[in-house]
Enzyme design. Structure first.
Site, PDB file in Angstrom:
ATOM      1  N   VAL A  19      37.603  40.034  40.616  1.00  0.00           N
ATOM      2  CA  VAL A  19      38.477  39.132  41.373  1.00  0.00           C
ATOM      3  C   VAL A  19      38.039  37.680  41.193  1.00  0.00           C
ATOM      4  O   VAL A  19      38.858  36.808  40.880  1.00  0.00           O
ATOM      5  CB  VAL A  19      38.486  39.514  42.875  1.00  0.00           C
ATOM      6  CG1 VAL A  19      39.393  38.569  43.655  1.00  0.00           C
ATOM      7  CG2 VAL A  19      38.936  40.961  43.061  1.00  0.00           C
ATOM      8  N   VAL A  38      48.995  21.702  47.798  1.00  0.00           N
ATOM      9  CA  VAL A  38      48.083  21.466  48.926  1.00  0.00           C
ATOM     10  C   VAL A  38      48.274  20.055  49.477  1.00  0.00           C
ATOM     11  O   VAL A  38      48.214  19.838  50.688  1.00  0.00           O
ATOM     12  CB  VAL A  38      46.611  21.660  48.462  1.00  0.00           C
ATOM     13  CG1 VAL A  38      45.620  21.107  49.480  1.00  0.00           C
ATOM     14  CG2 VAL A  38      46.329  23.132  48.195  1.00  0.00           C
ATOM     15  N   ARG A  51      23.748  37.276  38.297  1.00  0.00           N
ATOM     16  CA  ARG A  51      23.083  37.105  36.995  1.00  0.00           C
ATOM     17  C   ARG A  51      23.745  35.961  36.230  1.00  0.00           C
ATOM     18  O   ARG A  51      24.934  36.038  35.908  1.00  0.00           O
ATOM     19  CB  ARG A  51      23.233  38.396  36.169  1.00  0.00           C
ATOM     20  CG  ARG A  51      22.660  39.633  36.846  1.00  0.00           C
ATOM     21  CD  ARG A  51      23.321  40.884  36.291  1.00  0.00           C
ATOM     22  NE  ARG A  51      24.759  40.914  36.559  1.00  0.00           N
ATOM     23  CZ  ARG A  51      25.647  41.612  35.868  1.00  0.00           C
ATOM     24  NH1 ARG A  51      25.274  42.353  34.869  1.00  0.00           N
ATOM     25  NH2 ARG A  51      26.933  41.558  36.184  1.00  0.00           N
ATOM     26  N   LYS A 210      40.912  49.730  55.193  1.00  0.00           N
ATOM     27  CA  LYS A 210      42.199  49.025  55.253  1.00  0.00           C
ATOM     28  C   LYS A 210      42.983  49.456  56.491  1.00  0.00           C
ATOM     29  O   LYS A 210      43.654  48.629  57.130  1.00  0.00           O
ATOM     30  CB  LYS A 210      42.991  49.280  53.981  1.00  0.00           C
ATOM     31  CG  LYS A 210      42.334  48.619  52.770  1.00  0.00           C
ATOM     32  CD  LYS A 210      42.869  49.177  51.473  1.00  0.00           C
ATOM     33  CE  LYS A 210      42.232  48.529  50.268  1.00  0.00           C
ATOM     34  NZ  LYS A 210      42.533  49.248  49.025  1.00  0.00           N
TER      35      LYS A 210
HETATM   36  N1  NAP Z   1      38.687  44.601  42.272  1.00  0.00           N
HETATM   37  C1  NAP Z   1      39.794  44.736  42.971  1.00  0.00           C
HETATM   38  O1  NAP Z   1      40.818  45.193  42.469  1.00  0.00           O
HETATM   39  C2  NAP Z   1      39.825  44.314  44.415  1.00  0.00           C
HETATM   40  C3  NAP Z   1      41.037  44.407  45.134  1.00  0.00           C
HETATM   41  C4  NAP Z   1      41.080  43.979  46.462  1.00  0.00           C
HETATM   42  C5  NAP Z   1      39.930  43.507  47.063  1.00  0.00           C
HETATM   43  N2  NAP Z   1      38.765  43.460  46.347  1.00  0.00           N
HETATM   44  C6  NAP Z   1      37.577  42.957  47.028  1.00  0.00           C
HETATM   45  O2  NAP Z   1      37.128  41.789  46.371  1.00  0.00           O
HETATM   46  C7  NAP Z   1      35.716  41.688  46.451  1.00  0.00           C
HETATM   47  C8  NAP Z   1      35.140  41.545  45.050  1.00  0.00           C
HETATM   48  O3  NAP Z   1      35.453  42.680  44.291  1.00  0.00           O
HETATM   49  P1  NAP Z   1      35.263  42.713  42.698  1.00  0.00           P
HETATM   50  O4  NAP Z   1      35.962  43.938  42.225  1.00  0.00           O
HETATM   51  O5  NAP Z   1      35.591  41.410  42.106  1.00  0.00           O
HETATM   52  O6  NAP Z   1      33.675  42.936  42.612  1.00  0.00           O
HETATM   53  P2  NAP Z   1      32.741  42.840  41.317  1.00  0.00           P
HETATM   54  O7  NAP Z   1      33.565  42.873  40.075  1.00  0.00           O
HETATM   55  O8  NAP Z   1      31.665  43.836  41.506  1.00  0.00           O
HETATM   56  O9  NAP Z   1      32.117  41.364  41.426  1.00  0.00           O
HETATM   57  C9  NAP Z   1      31.150  41.028  42.376  1.00  0.00           C
HETATM   58  C10 NAP Z   1      30.610  39.649  42.031  1.00  0.00           C
HETATM   59  O10 NAP Z   1      29.673  39.254  43.043  1.00  0.00           O
HETATM   60  C11 NAP Z   1      28.489  38.788  42.419  1.00  0.00           C
HETATM   61  N3  NAP Z   1      27.353  39.078  43.303  1.00  0.00           N
HETATM   62  C12 NAP Z   1      26.887  40.272  43.718  1.00  0.00           C
HETATM   63  N4  NAP Z   1      25.820  40.105  44.538  1.00  0.00           N
HETATM   64  C13 NAP Z   1      25.638  38.778  44.627  1.00  0.00           C
HETATM   65  C14 NAP Z   1      24.702  37.968  45.312  1.00  0.00           C
HETATM   66  N5  NAP Z   1      23.751  38.521  46.072  1.00  0.00           N
HETATM   67  N6  NAP Z   1      24.771  36.619  45.184  1.00  0.00           N
HETATM   68  C15 NAP Z   1      25.736  36.055  44.397  1.00  0.00           C
HETATM   69  N7  NAP Z   1      26.661  36.771  43.736  1.00  0.00           N
HETATM   70  C16 NAP Z   1      26.608  38.114  43.846  1.00  0.00           C
HETATM   71  C17 NAP Z   1      28.384  39.533  41.118  1.00  0.00           C
HETATM   72  O11 NAP Z   1      27.574  38.776  40.241  1.00  0.00           O
HETATM   73  P3  NAP Z   1      27.285  39.259  38.713  1.00  0.00           P
HETATM   74  O12 NAP Z   1      28.619  39.128  38.023  1.00  0.00           O
HETATM   75  O13 NAP Z   1      26.307  38.294  38.203  1.00  0.00           O
HETATM   76  O14 NAP Z   1      26.815  40.664  38.816  1.00  0.00           O
HETATM   77  C18 NAP Z   1      29.860  39.582  40.703  1.00  0.00           C
HETATM   78  O15 NAP Z   1      30.214  38.420  40.004  1.00  0.00           O
HETATM   79  C19 NAP Z   1      35.264  42.936  47.223  1.00  0.00           C
HETATM   80  O16 NAP Z   1      35.160  42.638  48.583  1.00  0.00           O
HETATM   81  C20 NAP Z   1      36.399  43.901  46.998  1.00  0.00           C
HETATM   82  O17 NAP Z   1      36.521  44.871  48.041  1.00  0.00           O
HETATM   83  C21 NAP Z   1      38.688  43.847  45.060  1.00  0.00           C
END
Ligand code: NAP
Length: 433
Positions: A19, A38, A51, A210
């Protein structure tokens, strides 16, 4: 807000995964349109990740990546913080830190909102800042804002949602190809619709988070993930899907939130719904939320419920709103939990049931089974019987009864000599009485 003659807003993005990378892309690619919408330029001032050297789906502008998420979230000059890291910690501390430092927050974090939303809402209230979360439920589909604002003058009585794309893809595959659960799950994993560890989706945890958010919004109360009754789809068999088809129905994993007098119920489980119901036509990985309210009647919200780009669309929509609020020095709606309703236990939930029972094939069996249902005050709508040599299968569809009545009936059936096994119990939603 930085204090030059022309105001500029500074935005920090926490997380740059599926995301976050799309949020960063839209923020940079559409900077001019966003500024016009905006009313001031929105400058991306930092992107926090775990990372620094990981491959990214977006080119993050030079010098913006940092591993110091807390330092970025609490920077004094940051006006807007977007949290797309996910999970409980450090996301909660980062959001709280950002609010305390005076930033407005947009998050997609359903897990955190469902577990501890009240702490976040209270912090936003105390800080006098916005906390927006459209992307936390059903990705790109506008549903949080309709419940929070558009329907704020109506009385919502029921929310039925297909809010998990992975499970909808699997059940749809089982329906269209006759595949079993494991085979359909494997295909979902091959196509990228299911994670290597699919537990959160398949066992209904994601949908339960949800459901908690939807029930809280719809009924102006606090419902947490632990209040939501949850059953996943791993026990759904090809035979269940086939039985549904014979009843002109399909099996869907539903999030169901209902208002019962002054109380509410919230549950996630597989259920049969008739093909005539609008949710039956939600195929593949799509999501939909069906809302029933007193004045508006029935509404359906439909679209892509996940994926980096669709979810980023919802995040950016919130960003534009909180940025405008910031410029006007106003706030959008905060938490509305004034109704403080009791959450009913699952046993008091009322619905219809489809029960498949393997029985001995001899005279009197049907009457004995009917008597067992009657003893627990569960009235039968239809019975179908299929002979199988010395055994037969009875498929009973009941009228509406409580979950407790149905559980007692099934326990009773299992103790009967003529019953070999109760092979399937599935709730039936969206039909008659
Ligand atoms: N993916 C979907 O389709 C979707 C849909 C609706 C809602 N969401 C929500 O959106 C959010 C993000 O989801 P995502 O799928 O994008 O997750 P993701 O692909 O796992 O990405 C997580 C990101 O957070 C970073 N991160 C993790 N721990 C961290 C820390 N301690 N400090 C700084 N950065 C950190 C990671 O860094 P690195 O890249 O360096 O590992 C990565 O860039 C979640 O709450 C999820 O429930 C996701």
């Amino acid at each position: 807000m930085s204090g030059s003659r022309q105001p500029r807003l500074k935005v920090a993005v926490l997380g740059c995964g599926s995301v976050g990378s799309q949020v960063v892309r839209l923020l940079t690619e559409q900077a001019d349109d966003l500024a016009a919408r905006v009313g001031a330029p929105v400058d991306l001032v930092g992107v926090a990740v775990r990372r620094l050297d990981a491959a990214r789906e977006v080119q993050v502008p030079e010098g913006l990546l940092t591993t110091d998420a807390l330092g970025l979230a609490t920077r004094e000059d940051v006006d807007l913080v977007i949290e797309v890291i996910g999970g409980i910690e450090p996301a909660r501390s980062l959001i709280l830190g950002a609010l305390e430092s005076g930033a407005s927050v947009v998050t997609a974090n359903k897990a955190l909102l469902a577990e501890d939303g009240s702490t976040l809402f209270e912090a936003a209230e105390k800080a006098g800042r916005d906390l927006y979360y459209e992307a936390a439920v059903a990705g790109a589909i506008p549903i949080v804002r309709p419940l929070r604002e558009s329907l704020a003058g109506d009385k919502v009585t029921r929310v039925l949602g297909i809010v998990n794309g992975t499970t909808n893809f699997i059940l749809d595959k089982m329906d269209t190809s006759g595949a079993g659960f494991s085979e359909a799950l494997e295909e979902a994993q091959d196509l990228g619709y299911a994670e290597a560890d699919p537990t959160a989706d398949v066992e209904g945890f994601d949908a339960a988070a949800k459901a908690a958010i939807l029930a809280s919004l719809a009924f102006h109360t606090r419902v947490t993930a632990s209040d939501v009754y949850r059953e996943g789809i791993s026990e759904v068999t090809a035979a269940d899907v086939e039985s549904a088809r014979e009843m002109n129905s399909v099996v869907k994993l539903l999030a169901i939130c209902e208002l019962k007098g002054d109380a509410v119920s919230a549950r996630v489980h597989p259920a049969m719904i008739p093909l005539s119901h609008p949710l039956a036509s939600v195929r593949g990985a799509y999501n939909a939320v069906f809302v029933e309210s007193e004045a508006a009647g029935q509404l359906m919200f439909y679209g892509p419920g996940a994926g980096g780009s669709p979810t980023a669309s919802a995040v950016l929509g919130d960003l534009v709103t909180v940025a405008r609020n910031r410029l006007d020095d106003v706030r959008g709606p905060g938490e509305s939990a004034y109704a403080a309703r009791t959450v009913l236990p699952m046993g008091e939930t009322v619905t219809r049931y489809h029960v498949a029972i393997d029985v001995e094939d001899r005279a009197g069996v049907l009457a004995a089974v009917a008597t067992a249902f009657a003893e627990h005050d569960v009235s039968i709508q239809t019975v179908r019987q299929e002979g199988r040599g010395a055994e037969a299968q009875l498929v009973v569809v009941s009228h509406r009864a409580t979950d407790a009545q149905l559980s007692d009936t099934v326990e009773h059936l299992r103790k009967m000599d003529i019953v070999r096994d109760v092979t399937s119990v599935m709730r039936v939603e969206g039909g008659g009485e």
